[in-house]
Design an enzyme around this catalytic site. Sequence first.
Site, mmCIF file in Angstrom:
data_model
loop_
_atom_site.group_PDB
_atom_site.id
_atom_site.type_symbol
_atom_site.label_atom_id
_atom_site.label_comp_id
_atom_site.label_asym_id
_atom_site.label_seq_id
_atom_site.Cartn_x
_atom_site.Cartn_y
_atom_site.Cartn_z
ATOM 1 N N GLU A 1 0.750 -1.001 -0.224
ATOM 2 C CA GLU A 1 0.187 0.228 0.071
ATOM 3 C C GLU A 1 0.519 0.795 -0.099
ATOM 4 O OE1 GLU A 1 -3.492 0.142 -0.158
ATOM 5 O OE2 GLU A 1 -3.764 -2.015 0.593
ATOM 6 N N CYS B 1 -2.119 8.803 2.431
ATOM 7 C CA CYS B 1 -1.852 8.448 1.626
ATOM 8 C C CYS B 1 -3.515 8.749 0.595
ATOM 9 C CB CYS B 1 -1.439 7.230 1.293
ATOM 10 S SG CYS B 1 -3.294 6.284 2.562
HETATM 11 P P1 NAD Z 1 9.262 5.031 4.413
HETATM 12 O O1 NAD Z 1 8.282 4.290 2.844
HETATM 13 O O2 NAD Z 1 9.758 5.782 4.308
HETATM 14 O O3 NAD Z 1 9.349 3.717 5.251
HETATM 15 C C1 NAD Z 1 7.723 3.122 5.733
HETATM 16 C C2 NAD Z 1 8.391 1.753 6.141
HETATM 17 O O4 NAD Z 1 9.530 1.486 6.283
HETATM 18 C C3 NAD Z 1 9.002 2.465 7.780
HETATM 19 O O5 NAD Z 1 8.634 1.691 8.701
HETATM 20 C C4 NAD Z 1 10.521 1.975 7.280
HETATM 21 O O6 NAD Z 1 11.463 1.951 8.863
HETATM 22 C C5 NAD Z 1 10.578 1.002 6.819
HETATM 23 N N1 NAD Z 1 11.636 0.368 5.659
HETATM 24 C C6 NAD Z 1 12.482 1.324 5.010
HETATM 25 N N2 NAD Z 1 13.262 0.697 4.283
HETATM 26 C C7 NAD Z 1 13.122 -0.445 4.021
HETATM 27 C C8 NAD Z 1 13.288 -1.822 3.357
HETATM 28 N N3 NAD Z 1 13.813 -1.504 2.865
HETATM 29 N N4 NAD Z 1 13.440 -2.893 3.632
HETATM 30 C C9 NAD Z 1 11.690 -3.418 4.638
HETATM 31 N N5 NAD Z 1 11.521 -1.990 5.657
HETATM 32 C C10 NAD Z 1 11.733 -0.416 5.356
HETATM 33 O O7 NAD Z 1 7.415 5.736 4.023
HETATM 34 P P2 NAD Z 1 7.357 6.374 4.971
HETATM 35 O O8 NAD Z 1 7.833 8.025 4.854
HETATM 36 O O9 NAD Z 1 7.324 5.807 6.458
HETATM 37 O O10 NAD Z 1 5.525 6.808 4.618
HETATM 38 C C11 NAD Z 1 4.776 7.895 4.123
HETATM 39 C C12 NAD Z 1 3.992 7.110 2.525
HETATM 40 O O11 NAD Z 1 3.644 6.239 2.958
HETATM 41 C C13 NAD Z 1 3.643 7.546 1.397
HETATM 42 O O12 NAD Z 1 4.941 7.417 0.053
HETATM 43 C C14 NAD Z 1 1.929 7.198 1.332
HETATM 44 O O13 NAD Z 1 1.601 7.851 1.111
HETATM 45 C C15 NAD Z 1 2.794 5.632 2.116
HETATM 46 N N6 NAD Z 1 1.146 5.987 2.733
HETATM 47 C C16 NAD Z 1 0.377 4.769 1.571
HETATM 48 C C17 NAD Z 1 -0.622 4.947 2.171
HETATM 49 C C18 NAD Z 1 -1.639 3.729 2.002
HETATM 50 O O14 NAD Z 1 -2.882 2.603 2.205
HETATM 51 N N7 NAD Z 1 -1.561 3.165 0.182
HETATM 52 C C19 NAD Z 1 -1.063 4.926 3.980
HETATM 53 C C20 NAD Z 1 -0.039 5.694 4.548
HETATM 54 C C21 NAD Z 1 1.221 5.825 4.202
#
Ligand code: NAD
Length: 478
Positions: free
Chosen positions: A230, A264
């Site tokens: 997501e 999001c």
């Molecule tokens: P991010 O991708 O930077 O981080 C998300 C999570 O992934 C964190 O817990 C982080 O520690 C972890 N992570 C980072 N690198 C990783 C790796 N290599 N392997 C595994 N895990 C890893 O995102 P963010 O800045 O925390 O969140 C914002 C983003 O989330 C925005 O793009 C937003 O649109 C999206 N989002 C989507 C939804 C949806 O339902 N579609 C909902 C909320 C947020």
Amino acid sequence: MSERLSIRNPRNGEYDYEIVATTAREIASITSRMRVAQKLWREKGLEYRVSVLEKLKTAVAGRREELVNALSTDTGRLYISVAEVDGIASAIDRWTAVARAQTAPETKNSKAMPFIEFRSEKEPYPVAGAISPWNFPMTLSMIDALPAMLSGGTAIIKPSEVTPRFAGPMRRAVAEVEELKDILHIVDGDASTGAALIDHVDIVCFTGSVATGRMVAESAARNFIPSILELGGKDPAIVLEDADVERAATSLLRASIVNTGHACQSIERIYVHQSHFDDFVEKIVAKAQNVKFNYPDIHSGHIGPIIFEKQADIIKTQLAAAVSKGATVHTGGEIEHHGGGLWCRPTVLTNVNHKMTIMQDETFGPIMPIMAFESDDEAISLANDTIFGLSGSVYSENIEHANEIAMKIDAGGISINEGSLTGFMHEAEKNSFKYSGMGESRMGPAGYHRFFRKKAIMTNMGDAFPIEAFDEKNANFP
Ligand code: NAD
């Protein structure tokens, strides 16, 4: 050696909290215990699992204040923090109803070979991993874990390192429910902990950015486990010629700026029929100017600080680039500094176009860039001119017209005469289109079915198939 991570408070900018990252070795040990515990958890049946999650509800309610304090410290906003905590009970109820509605597999006879009886059983993935972002820290940590546990599997959550404070009180709540030992785990850490988790689970549910989502999908593919992604969005709203402009301005302001635009499903692009353009801009600007920061008192106002300081840089860079290319700022437009935090007022922009990053990349802030369109076809083509396909909105007094446009938008959830309904209700199944994600719907009954593999049980009620039946001389071939 375990890594220590300092956590920033978005209201005062101070690094006033610390977590110790869970190591890959610890994750291996936790998940191997979970695999053992899962067997009994599954065997005990759905009603047992429901009764245990009822206890979790009570434990969460007992720690409501602690959880709300942790969440509001990490996010700088209160109303949504309360909703995140209180939402756990309703999510448990909702998933329980979905789980209870499932019927036992039916035994059928094969049409091709009627002496063979078969049924399709569903077997839960023993360990589901959930990796979550910082914008709704608790909701998006539990959203996949709850159906995973009801399915008969266990869940291990890795919340965002930007907003991890709720994990402590949540772990304490989980610990109060003895039956959840090794059924639900919450670990701390950043990218490396997230990456390690993928190596030890049977299915991974990831909520976050497109860039990380790609890495998660690649790691999952290497391990041959499903990944459900997501990801980000750049949701469009179309205000058609026959729309109620006042209504559209009211709901689009809210849908663009709630949670400081850190959602999001935030509306990030607004297309308005040219006949209403000036009226719409005037109305939304006036409404935007009435929006207050929840500063200095978190108990008043509508929006909080920018939660993640790197997001402030993204917002600032996109705004500066748009202005340098001719965008007009009607209200807002600055990153403000108050009390050590970073803040952004609802910002209305016009004279924008699709060459600007603010119309292409996810902004994740309270920014409303508005463009005029002349025809429905032009509006649809602008709405679809994006790599994202999360959701969108259409406004029209003619519901048939709105539906016709909704069906042409290349995204998984379209709200009519409202913005971002996917954030409010969870019954409607939807997929994330294009770069906004991958995998089965997180909403509706499909959100529960994601956590099962199907297993076919086939019984030959007739005679055994002998090898003689395969005698080459019986081949019906010249
Ligand atoms: P991010 O991708 O930077 O981080 C998300 C999570 O992934 C964190 O817990 C982080 O520690 C972890 N992570 C980072 N690198 C990783 C790796 N290599 N392997 C595994 N895990 C890893 O995102 P963010 O800045 O925390 O969140 C914002 C983003 O989330 C925005 O793009 C937003 O649109 C999206 N989002 C989507 C939804 C949806 O339902 N579609 C909902 C909320 C947020």
